[in-house]
Scaffold this motif. Structure first.
Motif, PDB file in Angstrom:
ATOM      1  N   THR A  32       0.819  -1.362  -0.004  1.00 41.27           N
ATOM      2  CA  THR A  32       0.048   0.163  -0.102  1.00 41.27           C
ATOM      3  C   THR A  32       0.756   1.331  -0.060  1.00 41.27           C
ATOM      4  OG1 THR A  32      -0.212  -0.149   2.451  1.00 41.27           O
ATOM      5  CG2 THR A  32      -2.165  -0.951   1.215  1.00 41.27           C
ATOM      6  N   HIS A  33       2.043   1.341   0.573  1.00 41.10           N
ATOM      7  CA  HIS A  33       2.985   2.417   0.559  1.00 41.10           C
ATOM      8  C   HIS A  33       4.409   2.004   0.083  1.00 41.10           C
ATOM      9  CE1 HIS A  33      -0.289   3.284   3.444  1.00 41.10           C
ATOM     10  NE2 HIS A  33       0.006   4.611   3.034  1.00 41.10           N
ATOM     11  N   VAL A  34       5.090   2.923  -0.488  1.00 39.01           N
ATOM     12  CA  VAL A  34       6.454   2.367  -1.089  1.00 39.01           C
ATOM     13  C   VAL A  34       7.140   3.697  -0.593  1.00 39.01           C
ATOM     14  CG1 VAL A  34       7.583   2.385  -3.267  1.00 39.01           C
ATOM     15  CG2 VAL A  34       5.439   1.271  -3.141  1.00 39.01           C
ATOM     16  N   ARG A  35       8.691   3.537  -0.253  1.00 43.18           N
ATOM     17  CA  ARG A  35       9.413   4.322  -0.061  1.00 43.18           C
ATOM     18  C   ARG A  35      10.710   4.321  -0.879  1.00 43.18           C
ATOM     19  NH1 ARG A  35      11.040   4.122   5.700  1.00 43.18           N
ATOM     20  NH2 ARG A  35      12.450   2.746   4.751  1.00 43.18           N
ATOM     21  N   LEU A  36      11.300   5.349  -1.636  1.00 42.34           N
ATOM     22  CA  LEU A  36      12.521   5.253  -2.240  1.00 42.34           C
ATOM     23  C   LEU A  36      13.388   6.338  -1.642  1.00 42.34           C
ATOM     24  CD1 LEU A  36      10.988   5.921  -6.032  1.00 42.34           C
ATOM     25  CD2 LEU A  36      12.189   3.849  -5.058  1.00 42.34           C
ATOM     26  N   ASP A  37      14.528   5.838  -1.200  1.00 40.58           N
ATOM     27  CA  ASP A  37      15.480   6.468  -0.418  1.00 40.58           C
ATOM     28  C   ASP A  37      16.714   6.914  -1.468  1.00 40.58           C
ATOM     29  OD1 ASP A  37      14.669   6.497   2.346  1.00 40.58           O
ATOM     30  OD2 ASP A  37      14.602   4.291   2.121  1.00 40.58           O
ATOM     31  N   PHE A  38      17.164   7.939  -1.541  1.00 39.35           N
ATOM     32  CA  PHE A  38      18.210   8.176  -2.591  1.00 39.35           C
ATOM     33  C   PHE A  38      19.364   8.584  -1.596  1.00 39.35           C
ATOM     34  CE2 PHE A  38      14.038   8.882  -4.828  1.00 39.35           C
ATOM     35  CZ  PHE A  38      14.176   8.484  -6.013  1.00 39.35           C
ATOM     36  N   ALA A  39      20.617   8.175  -1.982  1.00 37.08           N
ATOM     37  CA  ALA A  39      21.670   8.344  -1.273  1.00 37.08           C
ATOM     38  C   ALA A  39      22.592   9.657  -2.271  1.00 37.08           C
ATOM     39  CB  ALA A  39      22.663   7.426  -1.105  1.00 37.08           C
ATOM     40  N   VAL A  40      21.917  10.718  -2.142  1.00 36.05           N
ATOM     41  CA  VAL A  40      22.379  11.732  -2.791  1.00 36.05           C
ATOM     42  C   VAL A  40      24.023  12.498  -2.520  1.00 36.05           C
ATOM     43  CG1 VAL A  40      20.511  12.159  -3.951  1.00 36.05           C
ATOM     44  CG2 VAL A  40      21.151  13.574  -1.880  1.00 36.05           C
ATOM     45  N   GLU A  41      24.485  12.314  -1.190  1.00 33.04           N
ATOM     46  CA  GLU A  41      25.392  13.135  -0.721  1.00 33.04           C
ATOM     47  C   GLU A  41      26.547  12.381  -1.508  1.00 33.04           C
ATOM     48  OE1 GLU A  41      27.135  14.468   3.342  1.00 33.04           O
ATOM     49  OE2 GLU A  41      26.553  12.650   3.380  1.00 33.04           O
ATOM     50  N   PRO A  42      26.983  11.093  -1.648  1.00 30.60           N
ATOM     51  CA  PRO A  42      28.084  10.693  -2.434  1.00 30.60           C
ATOM     52  C   PRO A  42      28.291  11.233  -3.929  1.00 30.60           C
ATOM     53  CG  PRO A  42      27.118   8.885  -1.190  1.00 30.60           C
ATOM     54  CD  PRO A  42      26.250  10.077  -1.013  1.00 30.60           C
ATOM     55  N   TYR A  43      26.939  11.414  -4.433  1.00 28.71           N
ATOM     56  CA  TYR A  43      26.925  11.949  -5.899  1.00 28.71           C
ATOM     57  C   TYR A  43      27.543  13.201  -5.881  1.00 28.71           C
ATOM     58  CZ  TYR A  43      24.858  13.986  -9.932  1.00 28.71           C
ATOM     59  OH  TYR A  43      24.766  14.773 -11.079  1.00 28.71           O
ATOM     60  N   PHE A  44      27.189  14.330  -4.846  1.00 28.54           N
ATOM     61  CA  PHE A  44      27.207  15.459  -5.143  1.00 28.54           C
ATOM     62  C   PHE A  44      28.628  15.680  -4.670  1.00 28.54           C
ATOM     63  CE2 PHE A  44      22.737  16.613  -5.200  1.00 28.54           C
ATOM     64  CZ  PHE A  44      22.911  17.480  -6.448  1.00 28.54           C
ATOM     65  N   GLU A  45      29.188  14.898  -3.829  1.00 29.32           N
ATOM     66  CA  GLU A  45      30.592  14.838  -3.185  1.00 29.32           C
ATOM     67  C   GLU A  45      31.659  14.591  -4.482  1.00 29.32           C
ATOM     68  OE1 GLU A  45      30.692  12.284   0.192  1.00 29.32           O
ATOM     69  OE2 GLU A  45      30.644  13.861   1.448  1.00 29.32           O
ATOM     70  N   LYS A  46      31.351  13.582  -5.268  1.00 33.50           N
ATOM     71  CA  LYS A  46      32.020  13.407  -6.324  1.00 33.50           C
ATOM     72  C   LYS A  46      31.964  14.504  -7.536  1.00 33.50           C
ATOM     73  CE  LYS A  46      32.548  10.002 -10.083  1.00 33.50           C
ATOM     74  NZ  LYS A  46      33.346  11.105 -10.974  1.00 33.50           N
ATOM     75  N   LYS A  47      30.925  14.976  -7.419  1.00 36.64           N
ATOM     76  CA  LYS A  47      30.628  16.173  -8.459  1.00 36.64           C
ATOM     77  C   LYS A  47      31.592  17.454  -7.830  1.00 36.64           C
ATOM     78  CE  LYS A  47      27.973  14.648 -11.728  1.00 36.64           C
ATOM     79  NZ  LYS A  47      28.580  14.484 -12.900  1.00 36.64           N
ATOM     80  N   GLN A  48      31.706  17.492  -6.548  1.00 35.62           N
ATOM     81  CA  GLN A  48      32.409  18.830  -6.107  1.00 35.62           C
ATOM     82  C   GLN A  48      33.821  18.486  -6.094  1.00 35.62           C
ATOM     83  OE1 GLN A  48      32.278  19.399  -1.817  1.00 35.62           O
ATOM     84  NE2 GLN A  48      32.089  21.625  -2.281  1.00 35.62           N
TER      85      GLN A  48
END
Length: 131
Positions: A64-80
């Motif tokens: 009935t309920h779904v959760r998507l957890d996105f780990a965005v910190e490593p992505y932005f650390e790499k971009k930085q």
């Protein structure tokens, strides 16, 4: 793929600070059967070069309920880090990202497909039900 008794989920991420798909972001899919039930981790994936997760697991019957957890910190650390390599004089001592994780929770009904895009930048995000 959704069936008459199950729903299905897909997602993609667009880095709006670059106007490009966000590649390599880890995504965890969880589900529950009723708002008072415990979350059950179903699996994880990472976005491809087009910013899409094409291999998220199927939802169990009764979800009935779904959760998507996105780990965005490593992505932005790499971009930085990549940006600092290109222009070391422009180093910033601030955090690479204000929201290190993004958790999106939504309700589902059997037989429906839910495409949930994440529009992302280092200091904000938005989501919507796509098609």
């Amino acid at each position: 793929m959704s069936t008459r008794t199950t729903a299905s989920v897909s997602t993609h991420i667009l880095d709006t600070s670059l106007g490009r798909p966000a590649e390599g972001v880890a995504v965890q899919l969880s589900a529950r059967q009723g708002r008072d039930a415990n979350w059950r981790a179903l699996g994880s994936s990472a976005t491809d070069t087009d910013g899409r997760c094409k291999d998220l697991p199927a939802l169990p019957e009764g979800t009935t309920h779904v959760r998507l957890d996105f780990a965005v910190e490593p992505y932005f650390e790499k971009k930085q880090a990549d940006a600092q390599q290109d222009a070391p004089a422009n180093r910033d001592s601030g955090p690479a990202v204000f929201f290190p994780e993004v958790a999106i929770t939504f309700a589902v009904v059997p037989g429906e497909h839910y495409h949930v895009p994440l529009l992302l930048n280092p200091f904000g995000y938005s989501v919507y039900r796509g098609s």
